[in-house]
Design an enzyme around this catalytic site. Structure first.
Site, PDB file in Angstrom:
ATOM      1  N   CYS A  97      -1.499  -3.495  -5.016  1.00  0.00           N
ATOM      2  CA  CYS A  97      -1.849  -3.734  -3.636  1.00  0.00           C
ATOM      3  C   CYS A  97      -2.278  -4.979  -3.354  1.00  0.00           C
ATOM      4  O   CYS A  97      -2.458  -5.397  -1.987  1.00  0.00           O
ATOM      5  CB  CYS A  97      -2.533  -2.500  -2.865  1.00  0.00           C
ATOM      6  SG  CYS A  97      -1.958  -0.797  -3.331  1.00  0.00           S
ATOM      7  N   HIS A 101      -9.290  -2.999   3.895  1.00  0.00           N
ATOM      8  CA  HIS A 101      -7.963  -2.303   3.078  1.00  0.00           C
ATOM      9  C   HIS A 101      -7.735  -1.192   3.866  1.00  0.00           C
ATOM     10  O   HIS A 101      -6.547  -0.665   3.838  1.00  0.00           O
ATOM     11  CB  HIS A 101      -8.436  -2.288   1.715  1.00  0.00           C
ATOM     12  CG  HIS A 101      -7.371  -1.739   0.819  1.00  0.00           C
ATOM     13  ND1 HIS A 101      -5.959  -2.372   0.686  1.00  0.00           N
ATOM     14  CD2 HIS A 101      -7.168  -0.668  -0.138  1.00  0.00           C
ATOM     15  CE1 HIS A 101      -5.675  -1.649  -0.229  1.00  0.00           C
ATOM     16  NE2 HIS A 101      -6.233  -0.591  -0.796  1.00  0.00           N
ATOM     17  N   GLU A 104     -15.181   1.055   0.659  1.00  0.00           N
ATOM     18  CA  GLU A 104     -15.318  -0.070   1.511  1.00  0.00           C
ATOM     19  C   GLU A 104     -16.212  -0.245   2.813  1.00  0.00           C
ATOM     20  O   GLU A 104     -16.988  -1.251   2.885  1.00  0.00           O
ATOM     21  CB  GLU A 104     -14.019  -0.276   2.149  1.00  0.00           C
ATOM     22  CG  GLU A 104     -13.547  -1.727   2.242  1.00  0.00           C
ATOM     23  CD  GLU A 104     -12.257  -1.791   2.748  1.00  0.00           C
ATOM     24  OE1 GLU A 104     -11.758  -3.385   3.143  1.00  0.00           O
ATOM     25  OE2 GLU A 104     -11.364  -0.842   2.800  1.00  0.00           O
ATOM     26  N   LYS A 152      -3.348  -0.475   8.868  1.00  0.00           N
ATOM     27  CA  LYS A 152      -2.549   0.490   7.986  1.00  0.00           C
ATOM     28  C   LYS A 152      -2.378   1.672   8.812  1.00  0.00           C
ATOM     29  O   LYS A 152      -1.585   2.542   8.615  1.00  0.00           O
ATOM     30  CB  LYS A 152      -3.023   0.619   6.584  1.00  0.00           C
ATOM     31  CG  LYS A 152      -2.971  -0.290   5.706  1.00  0.00           C
ATOM     32  CD  LYS A 152      -3.320  -0.051   4.205  1.00  0.00           C
ATOM     33  CE  LYS A 152      -3.516  -1.232   3.487  1.00  0.00           C
ATOM     34  NZ  LYS A 152      -4.313  -2.239   3.394  1.00  0.00           N
ATOM     35  N   HIS A 185       1.163   1.715   4.563  1.00  0.00           N
ATOM     36  CA  HIS A 185       0.524   0.894   3.404  1.00  0.00           C
ATOM     37  C   HIS A 185       1.734   0.077   2.829  1.00  0.00           C
ATOM     38  O   HIS A 185       2.498   1.027   1.838  1.00  0.00           O
ATOM     39  CB  HIS A 185      -0.352   1.609   2.331  1.00  0.00           C
ATOM     40  CG  HIS A 185      -0.873   0.740   1.283  1.00  0.00           C
ATOM     41  ND1 HIS A 185      -0.741  -0.448   1.312  1.00  0.00           N
ATOM     42  CD2 HIS A 185      -1.713   1.105   0.359  1.00  0.00           C
ATOM     43  CE1 HIS A 185      -1.832  -0.942   0.206  1.00  0.00           C
ATOM     44  NE2 HIS A 185      -2.102   0.062  -0.225  1.00  0.00           N
ATOM     45  N   PHE A 244      -4.444  -0.722  -7.285  1.00  0.00           N
ATOM     46  CA  PHE A 244      -4.698   0.026  -8.567  1.00  0.00           C
ATOM     47  C   PHE A 244      -4.820  -0.937  -9.789  1.00  0.00           C
ATOM     48  O   PHE A 244      -4.252  -2.094  -9.919  1.00  0.00           O
ATOM     49  CB  PHE A 244      -3.443   0.860  -8.800  1.00  0.00           C
ATOM     50  CG  PHE A 244      -3.293   2.021  -8.026  1.00  0.00           C
ATOM     51  CD1 PHE A 244      -4.086   2.339  -6.924  1.00  0.00           C
ATOM     52  CD2 PHE A 244      -2.131   2.656  -8.047  1.00  0.00           C
ATOM     53  CE1 PHE A 244      -3.855   3.682  -6.209  1.00  0.00           C
ATOM     54  CE2 PHE A 244      -1.817   3.770  -7.236  1.00  0.00           C
ATOM     55  CZ  PHE A 244      -2.796   4.243  -6.543  1.00  0.00           C
TER      56      PHE A 244
END
Length: 417
Positions: A164, A304, A315, A336, A341, A404
Site C-alpha cells: 500500500c 493511512h 497511527e 479512505k 483503499h 503489508f
C-alpha cells in the site's frame, strides 16, 4: 550539491468518486462514499459483496479497442490518469527534451485480473496455451512502460512495489530524481484494479476487509469503535512533478511544492502495523527532517486510516508522539472513508488530495463517524475532521501510507512561495 526545488504542475485521477480530478475532489469535499455492491464479478458467495468500483469509464476514448485489449484494467486506469495530468500540466511535448522526462508509476499488485483469467483458463490436459500478452499485461511495472511508450518519455522509467506504500515511495523517488538533477519532469502515480474473485477472496481470508454488506457506504469508518476492516477500492492518480526553474520558464501553473519524503520499516509483522506505531513515527520524522521542517509547520495530515482495528489506534498514537501539543491543532482526515483503499494507488491518490488541500485551503472529511461510536483507545481531542470538510489555511500537508510487510512512506507538500 544544491538540491533543486520540485513543484506539482499537473494532476490526473480516475476513481470511484469521479472520472477526473474535479469530479473526485468535489465528491471528497462533499463527503460522498464511492462504495456499493460489486458488479465486476459475481460476489454473491463471498463474505464481502461490496467495494469501491470505478464506474462509467469509456477506455476507448483513450485507447482504440485493439490496443485496449493489451492492457490490464489497472494499466488502463494509469493511462487515463496520466493523460489528464499531462494535459493539465500544459507541457509542450513537441519542444520538451523527452530524454529529461521520466515516469515512475506504481502498483502493489498489478494485473491480478489478467493473472486470474489466464490461470483459470489453463487446462493441463490440453497443455500450455497462454495469451502472448499475459506477462506484459500482468507485471506491476508495465503501467510506467506503457505511459513512456505513449508519450515518448525516455527519462527514468520504472514502478515501485511496496504494497500500500508503493506509490508514495514512487513519488518520493520521483522527487529525488528531479532534485538531484537526473530529470526535469517526472510523471508519477499509482494504479490498482484488484476487485476480482482472487483479490476479494484473498483479503477476506485474511480478515482484512469489512464485511458490512448491509451498509456499503457506511462500511469504511476510520477511528470509529465499530470499524471492521478496510473497503477494497480501485483506480489511479497521477501527478506531474517538475523542477521549479523549468516550470517557471514555461509559465506553468503551480499547485504546490514537494518538500520532503520519508521511508521506514516496522520490522515487526507481515500484515499488522507495530502496536506502538514505531515505524509510523519514524517515517513522519524522516519526512519532516528531509523537508527541513518542524512538526508545528504541518497543518493537515492525510492519514493511512484504513478503518482496521489495530492500525487506526497505532497511527493516531504515532501522530500524537511526533507532533506533541501541535497534534491538537492539526486537521487529520482519512479520505479512505470515501474512496476506499486503493492499495498501491492509495499513496498517489492521497498525495494528490494533500496538493488540493494546500491549493484550495480546505480539508476533506473523515465520514461515517457517529458520536456514540467512540473507541476508548483513541483520543477524540484530535481533530479527525469528522463528517464535514473544514475550510482553513493549509500551508503544508503530510500524507502517510503503510503497507503489508511493514513498509511505510510519507510525503510533504506545501504552498509554493
Amino acid at each position: 550539491m544544491t538540491l533543486k526545488r520540485v513543484v506539482v504542475t499537473g494532476l490526473g485521477a480516475v476513481t470511484p468518486l469521479g472520472l477526473n480530478v474535479e469530479e473526485t475532489w468535489n465528491s471528497l469535499i462533499n463527503g460522498v462514499s464511492g462504495a456499493g455492491p460489486i458488479t465486476l464479478f459475481d460476489a454473491s458467495k463471498f463474505k464481502t459483496q461490496f467495494a469501491c468500483e470505478v464506474k462509467g469509464l469509456d477506455i476507448n476514448k483513450y485507447l482504440d479497442r485493439k490496443e485496449a485489449r493489451k492492457f490490464d484494467r489497472y494499466a488502463q486506469f494509469a493511462i487515463v490518469s496520466a493523460a489528464e495530468a499531462i494535459e493539465d500540466s500544459a507541457l509542450s511535448l513537441e519542444t520538451e527534451d523527452l530524454d529529461r522526462i521520466g515516469v515512475i508509476f506504481s502498483a502493489g499488485i498489478g494485473g491480478i485480473k489478467t493473472f486470474e483469467e489466464e490461470v483459470m483458463a489453463y487446462d493441463p490436459e490440453v497443455g500450455p496455451r497462454f495469451n502472448p500478452f499475459f506477462i506484459p499485461k500482468m507485471i506491476s511495472d508495465i503501467a510506467a512502460g506503457q505511459i513512456s511508450i505513449k508519450y515518448g518519455f525516455r527519462g527514468p522509467n520504472f514502478g515501485t512495489t511496496s504494497a500500500c506504500a508503493s506509490s508514495t515511495h514512487g513519488a518520493g523517488v520521483a522527487f529525488d530524481m528531479i532534485r538531484l538533477g537526473k530529470a526535469e519532469v517526472m510523471v508519477t502515480g499509482g494504479s490498482e484494479a484488484s476487485i476480482t474473485a482472487s483479490g476479494m477472496g484473498g483479503f477476506n481470508a485474511m480478515h482484512a476487509i469489512s464485511t458490512r454488506n448491509d451498509d456499503p457506504a457506511g462500511a469504511s469508518r476510520p477511528f470509529s469503535k465499530s470499524r471492521d476492516g478496510f473497503v477494497m477500492s480501485e483506480g489511479s492518480a497521477c501527478l506531474v512533478f517538475e523542477e521549479l526553474e523549468h516550470a517557471l520558464a514555461r509559465g506553468a501553473k503551480i499547485y504546490a511544492e514537494v518538500v520532503g519524503a520519508g521511508a521506514s520499516a516496522d520490522a515487526y509483522h507481515l500484515t499488522a502495523s507495530h502496536p506502538e506505531g514505531l515505524g509510523a513515527k519514524l517515517v513522519m520524522l524522516n519526512a519532516l527532517k528531509d523537508a527541513g521542517m518542524k512538526p508545528e509547520e504541518i497543518d493537515y495530515i492525510n492519514v493511512h486510516g484504513t478503518s482496521t482495528p489495530v492500525g487506526d489506534i497505532s497511527e493516531s498514537a504515532a501522530v500524537k508522539e511526533v507532533f506533541g501539543d501541535h497534534a491538537y491543532k492539526l486537521n487529520i482526515s482519512s479520505t479512505k472513508s470515501m474512496s476506499g483503499h486503493m492499495l498501491g494507488a492509495a499513496g498517489a491518490f492521497e498525495t494528490m488530495v494533500c496538493v488540493l488541500a494546500v491549493s484550495n485551503d480546505i480539508v476533506p472529511p473523515t465520514i461515517n463517524h457517529q458520536e456514540d461510536d467512540q473507541d476508548p483507545e483513541i483520543d477524540y481531542n484530535l481533530n479527525f475532521t469528522f463528517n464535514k470538510a473544514q475550510k482553513r489555511v493549509v500551508n503544508a500537508a503530510l500524507s502517510n501510507t503503510f503497507g503489508f510487510g511493514g513498509h511505510n512512506g510519507s510525503i510533504i507538500v506545501k504552498k509554493y512561495l
